[in-house]
Design a protein around this motif. Structure first.
Motif, PDB file in Angstrom:
ATOM      1  N   ASP A  15      67.374  73.211  54.594  1.00 12.59           N
ATOM      2  CA  ASP A  15      67.278  74.658  54.859  1.00 12.59           C
ATOM      3  C   ASP A  15      66.017  75.247  54.237  1.00 12.59           C
ATOM      4  O   ASP A  15      65.343  76.079  54.852  1.00 12.59           O
ATOM      5  CB  ASP A  15      68.516  75.384  54.316  1.00 12.59           C
ATOM      6  CG  ASP A  15      69.779  75.060  55.104  1.00 12.59           C
ATOM      7  OD1 ASP A  15      69.681  74.431  56.183  1.00 12.59           O
ATOM      8  OD2 ASP A  15      70.874  75.445  54.634  1.00 12.59           O
ATOM      9  N   ASN A  16      65.694  74.820  53.016  1.00 14.66           N
ATOM     10  CA  ASN A  16      64.478  75.315  52.356  1.00 14.66           C
ATOM     11  C   ASN A  16      63.221  74.873  53.112  1.00 14.66           C
ATOM     12  O   ASN A  16      62.282  75.658  53.277  1.00 14.66           O
ATOM     13  CB  ASN A  16      64.408  74.813  50.909  1.00 14.66           C
ATOM     14  CG  ASN A  16      65.412  75.485  50.006  1.00 14.66           C
ATOM     15  OD1 ASN A  16      65.957  76.537  50.329  1.00 14.66           O
ATOM     16  ND2 ASN A  16      65.677  74.882  48.859  1.00 14.66           N
ATOM     17  N   ALA A  19      62.855  76.896  56.287  1.00 20.98           N
ATOM     18  CA  ALA A  19      62.344  78.240  55.981  1.00 20.98           C
ATOM     19  C   ALA A  19      60.840  78.189  55.723  1.00 20.98           C
ATOM     20  O   ALA A  19      60.083  79.039  56.213  1.00 20.98           O
ATOM     21  CB  ALA A  19      63.084  78.822  54.772  1.00 20.98           C
ATOM     22  N   HIS A  23      57.752  80.078  57.875  1.00 20.21           N
ATOM     23  CA  HIS A  23      56.735  80.927  57.241  1.00 20.21           C
ATOM     24  C   HIS A  23      55.326  80.385  57.483  1.00 20.21           C
ATOM     25  O   HIS A  23      54.396  81.161  57.726  1.00 20.21           O
ATOM     26  CB  HIS A  23      57.017  81.081  55.740  1.00 20.21           C
ATOM     27  CG  HIS A  23      58.165  81.999  55.465  1.00 20.21           C
ATOM     28  ND1 HIS A  23      58.048  83.365  55.507  1.00 20.21           N
ATOM     29  CD2 HIS A  23      59.458  81.746  55.172  1.00 20.21           C
ATOM     30  CE1 HIS A  23      59.217  83.918  55.248  1.00 20.21           C
ATOM     31  NE2 HIS A  23      60.092  82.952  55.044  1.00 20.21           N
TER      32      HIS A  23
END
Length: 94
Positions: A15-16, A19, A23
């Protein structure tokens, strides 16, 4: 299965990373949007096939060094480049 702490840890990392990818893509498109506007202003063509070839070769080499399938990397970069060119064409046609 939902209570597996090892799996939960892996998923948190995924998930990190997802993300961070979003970005990074957003920042890349922000910059390429500015490039498209600049190219339109100075009447440069939306696409630069020589640069694209160099970028793909560079990414394939980086992929091999990182143990990532270079075919996947090329498809991924081509997808991004095609979208950037579409944006540049829109900027030119404004």
């Amino acid at each position: 299965m939902g209570d597996d702490p090892v799996l939960a840890g892996f998923r948190k990392s995924i998930d990190n990373i997802d993300a961070a990818l979003i970005h990074m893509l957003a920042e890349r498109f922000r910059i390429t949007q500015a490039v498209g506007e600049y190219k339109a202003k100075v009447t440069l063509p939306p696409a630069d096939p020589d640069r694209e070839k160099r970028q793909i070769a560079r990414l394939r080499s980086l992929s091999e060094a990182a143990d990532l399938d270079p075919e996947f990397s090329e498809k991924f970069l081509r997808f991004i480049i095609d979208e950037v060119i579409r944006h540049h064409e829109q900027a030119r046609d404004k």
